[in-house]
Enzyme design. Structure first.
Site, mmCIF file in Angstrom:
data_model
loop_
_atom_site.group_PDB
_atom_site.id
_atom_site.type_symbol
_atom_site.label_atom_id
_atom_site.label_comp_id
_atom_site.label_asym_id
_atom_site.label_seq_id
_atom_site.Cartn_x
_atom_site.Cartn_y
_atom_site.Cartn_z
ATOM 1 C CB THR A 73 -3.722 -4.082 10.626
ATOM 2 O OG1 THR A 73 -4.210 -4.292 9.291
ATOM 3 C CG2 THR A 73 -3.607 -2.606 10.888
ATOM 4 C CB CYS A 115 -6.480 -8.087 1.391
ATOM 5 S SG CYS A 115 -4.978 -7.171 1.038
ATOM 6 C CG ASN A 142 -10.976 -6.261 0.937
ATOM 7 O OD1 ASN A 142 -11.109 -5.830 -0.202
ATOM 8 N ND2 ASN A 142 -9.832 -6.215 1.590
ATOM 9 C CG HIS A 198 -13.684 -15.980 -12.523
ATOM 10 N ND1 HIS A 198 -13.804 -16.560 -13.759
ATOM 11 C CD2 HIS A 198 -13.774 -14.651 -12.720
ATOM 12 C CE1 HIS A 198 -13.948 -15.616 -14.670
ATOM 13 N NE2 HIS A 198 -13.930 -14.448 -14.063
ATOM 14 C CD GLU A 215 -5.243 -0.662 -0.138
ATOM 15 O OE1 GLU A 215 -5.391 -0.813 -1.351
ATOM 16 O OE2 GLU A 215 -5.298 -1.590 0.693
ATOM 17 C CG PHE A 216 -11.135 0.696 -2.044
ATOM 18 C CD1 PHE A 216 -11.782 -0.114 -1.120
ATOM 19 C CD2 PHE A 216 -11.260 2.068 -1.918
ATOM 20 C CE1 PHE A 216 -12.552 0.438 -0.094
ATOM 21 C CE2 PHE A 216 -12.021 2.630 -0.899
ATOM 22 C CZ PHE A 216 -12.666 1.814 0.019
ATOM 23 C CB VAL A 244 -0.913 -0.007 1.257
ATOM 24 C CG1 VAL A 244 -1.726 1.264 1.331
ATOM 25 C CG2 VAL A 244 -1.812 -1.225 1.264
ATOM 26 N N GLY A 285 -7.276 -16.323 -1.680
ATOM 27 C CA GLY A 285 -6.147 -16.192 -0.768
ATOM 28 C C GLY A 285 -5.671 -14.759 -0.758
HETATM 29 C C1 UGA Z 1 -8.112 -7.405 -2.487
HETATM 30 C C2 UGA Z 1 -9.239 -6.522 -3.037
HETATM 31 O O1 UGA Z 1 -9.634 -7.000 -4.320
HETATM 32 C C3 UGA Z 1 -8.782 -5.063 -3.173
HETATM 33 O O2 UGA Z 1 -9.862 -4.242 -3.606
HETATM 34 C C4 UGA Z 1 -8.287 -4.583 -1.802
HETATM 35 O O3 UGA Z 1 -7.823 -3.235 -1.870
HETATM 36 C C5 UGA Z 1 -7.145 -5.474 -1.368
HETATM 37 O O4 UGA Z 1 -7.627 -6.836 -1.266
HETATM 38 C C6 UGA Z 1 -6.665 -4.973 -0.031
HETATM 39 O O5 UGA Z 1 -7.435 -5.017 0.924
HETATM 40 O O6 UGA Z 1 -5.563 -4.421 0.038
HETATM 41 P P1 UGA Z 1 -5.984 -8.626 -3.551
HETATM 42 O O7 UGA Z 1 -5.695 -9.186 -2.197
HETATM 43 O O8 UGA Z 1 -4.860 -8.065 -4.351
HETATM 44 O O9 UGA Z 1 -7.083 -7.437 -3.450
HETATM 45 O O10 UGA Z 1 -6.618 -9.826 -4.358
HETATM 46 P P2 UGA Z 1 -7.865 -10.109 -5.300
HETATM 47 O O11 UGA Z 1 -7.556 -9.757 -6.700
HETATM 48 O O12 UGA Z 1 -9.104 -9.511 -4.742
HETATM 49 O O13 UGA Z 1 -7.933 -11.695 -5.217
HETATM 50 C C7 UGA Z 1 -8.104 -12.349 -3.961
HETATM 51 C C8 UGA Z 1 -8.260 -13.838 -4.144
HETATM 52 O O14 UGA Z 1 -9.533 -14.143 -4.678
HETATM 53 C C9 UGA Z 1 -7.246 -14.502 -5.078
HETATM 54 O O15 UGA Z 1 -6.759 -15.680 -4.462
HETATM 55 C C10 UGA Z 1 -8.051 -14.839 -6.305
HETATM 56 O O16 UGA Z 1 -7.570 -15.956 -6.991
HETATM 57 C C11 UGA Z 1 -9.414 -15.080 -5.708
HETATM 58 N N1 UGA Z 1 -10.532 -14.884 -6.660
HETATM 59 C C12 UGA Z 1 -10.761 -13.657 -7.175
HETATM 60 C C13 UGA Z 1 -11.345 -15.941 -6.975
HETATM 61 O O17 UGA Z 1 -11.159 -17.076 -6.484
HETATM 62 N N2 UGA Z 1 -12.397 -15.733 -7.818
HETATM 63 C C14 UGA Z 1 -12.652 -14.510 -8.370
HETATM 64 O O18 UGA Z 1 -13.640 -14.402 -9.135
HETATM 65 C C15 UGA Z 1 -11.813 -13.438 -8.032
#
Ligand code: UGA
Length: 446
Positions: free
Chosen positions: A88, A270, A218, A261, A157-158, A13, A267
């Site tokens: 955190t 976050c 989230n 999906h 942040e998002f 971040v 995982g």
């Molecule tokens: C996530 C959120 O998407 C962000 O908006 C947020 O800012 C961030 O956490 C945070 O709190 O800092 P991120 O941890 O980078 O972002 O990961 P994601 O892209 O959201 O993916 C998370 C998990 O979900 C991955 O393991 C991914 O494979 C899985 N996933 C995602 C699925 O199994 N199916 C989906 O359709 C989408």
């Protein structure tokens, strides 16, 4: 107007935010206690794998807008807006530990008092912090530096890994939690280049609502994934194909296409941590969030089911079996393996006495730091297959989608694939002579 910004903590971040603030013309002081990291960053080397970040970092260091230091005093003296981008981590009971945030707030206040620094400073919590943290920070300022003009705001942040630069420069929205008009005015000015009035708004609310917005966002993303994962079990049970169902649902604009999906569960650093912290906070508040609790439970079960399917395929015992694993990062375009489903699958298989050879385009070194030499690491995706009884797909990297099928068949001893990310069409895989197990779709078993 160019501002002088401090960013405390150069993790995901902090680093991305700091670089992007500098890119928009501000002078930024990024501080981290890790001196090795600071040395790297000063040389223009990114400490995380994030598309587009390193060239932007180098440019801004070169142009003198971006500074890195391990001295908090430098950041506090120079900056009028200071972002706290500190970890955190989860406590034993799942709640978020705000120790680093509160300690840094205390240190900032002490510096301002000791050095008798005048002028207004706005301290903004940007990493994910539990509801009520802004109040605690304000309390610290009152206690430690009662005469200083230290203001507080929340600005979650998002951004998601792999798209972090783009999502920071052009965010869907910017959320500011503050009831102080002067603070809001400064942050509005800072974010002016990032937002617009049409489809990228800046939304102002009270601090607590901003803090909850982060967790709620989230949790909702996680809930969508768990919904689809649970639905995938139902589809298997009734003979439907979850990928068709997903497609059929996703063109309804009220539902949307993203985060539907199915797979082996979500995982990353976050989603899993945040839903547990939110569940805990809700329980403590006497207002449990049952959907969020089930989201976590379904996510764990999804992975267990996947592992159990592998065990069952080999008659309940996989001791002595060899598996190829494609994908170690928790998602594609990342080298991050925190809470990666791949590592949980690997741990379960190793626990059962199997051997593993894994390949990932970016995450081998990060995985090695966690798993060590308990598994083998392949130099390319085909090399991982040599002599394996089955292939496991754990991350949907683009390069896995159109493999050289003939090479796969030659290298993979057992023509068995457990696809945890639904990369391929089951009929096609069966026609190519593979035994294929997907998620929520028809499987081709012997
Ligand atoms: C996530 C959120 O998407 C962000 O908006 C947020 O800012 C961030 O956490 C945070 O709190 O800092 P991120 O941890 O980078 O972002 O990961 P994601 O892209 O959201 O993916 C998370 C998990 O979900 C991955 O393991 C991914 O494979 C899985 N996933 C995602 C699925 O199994 N199916 C989906 O359709 C989408």
């Amino acid at each position: 107007m160019s501002l002088s910004i401090g960013v405390i903590g150069t993790g995901y971040v902090g680093l991305v935010s700091g670089v992007c603030f500098a890119e928009q013309g501000n002078t930024v002081w990024c501080m981290d206690v890790d001196t090795e990291k600071v040395t790297h960053l000063r040389q223009g080397k990114s400490t995380i794998y994030e598309p587009g970040l390193e060239p932007m970092l180098q440019r801004n260091v070169h142009e003198g807008r971006l500074h890195f230091t391990d001295d908090l005093r430098m950041a506090v003296r120079n900056a009028t807006v200071i972002f706290l981008c500190l970890p955190t981590p989860p406590d034993e009971d799942g709640s978020a530990d705000v120790r680093y945030v509160l300690q840094t707030a205390e240190d900032i206040a002490a510096i301002v008092r000791e050095e008798n620094l005048g002028g207004r400073r706005i301290i903004v919590t940007r990493s994910t912090v539990p509801v009520g943290t802004s109040d605690k920070v304000r309390e610290i300022f009152r206690r430690v530096a009662p005469d200083a003009d230290l203001r507080v705001a929340s600005n979650p942040e998002f951004m998601s890994e792999g798209n972090a630069v783009q999502e920071t420069l052009a965010p869907d929205r910017v959320v500011i939690g503050s009831s102080d008009p002067e603070v809001v005015a400064v942050l509005r000015e800072l974010y002016r280049p990032f937002v617009n009035d049409y489809d990228r708004p800046l939304i102002v609310m009270d601090e607590k609502s901003a803090e909850v917005t982060k967790y709620a966002s989230n949790a909702f993303l996680a809930l969508r994934i768990s919904f689809m994962n649970e639905l995938s079990r139902y589809c298997e049970a009734v003979g439907a194909d979850v990928e068709f169902v997903r497609l059929g649902m996703s063109f309804d604009p009220r539902i949307g296409r993203r985060y539907l999906h199915p797979g082996i569960g979500f995982g990353g650093s976050c989603l899993p941590k945040d839903i547990r912290a939110l569940s805990r906070s809700a329980q403590e508040a006497g207002a449990p969030l049952r959907l969020v609790e089930w989201t976590d439970r379904i996510n764990r079960e999804q992975l267990e089911r996947f592992v159990n399917r592998i065990r069952e395929r080999f008659g309940g015992s996989i001791a002595g079996r060899r598996f190829a694993v494609w994908g170690l990062a928790f998602k594609p375009n990342s080298d991050d393996v925190r809470e990666a489903p791949s590592l949980k699958v690997i741990a379960a298989l190793l626990g059962d006495g199997a051997t593993i050879c894994a390949y990932d385009p970016e995450a081998i070194e990060t995985a090695r730091r966690v798993v060590g030499e308990r598994i083998e690491y392949a130099r390319d995706m085909y090399h991982a297959l040599v002599g394996a009884d089955a292939l496991i797909i754990a991350t949907e990297w683009g390069e896995f989608r159109s493999p050289d099928w003939q090479r796969m068949k030659t290298a993979l001893r057992g023509h068995v694939i457990f696809d945890g990310r639904n990369l391929w069409n089951p009929d096609e895989l069966a026609a190519r002579g593979f035994e294929y197990y997907a998620i929520g779709r028809r499987s081709y078993a012997p």
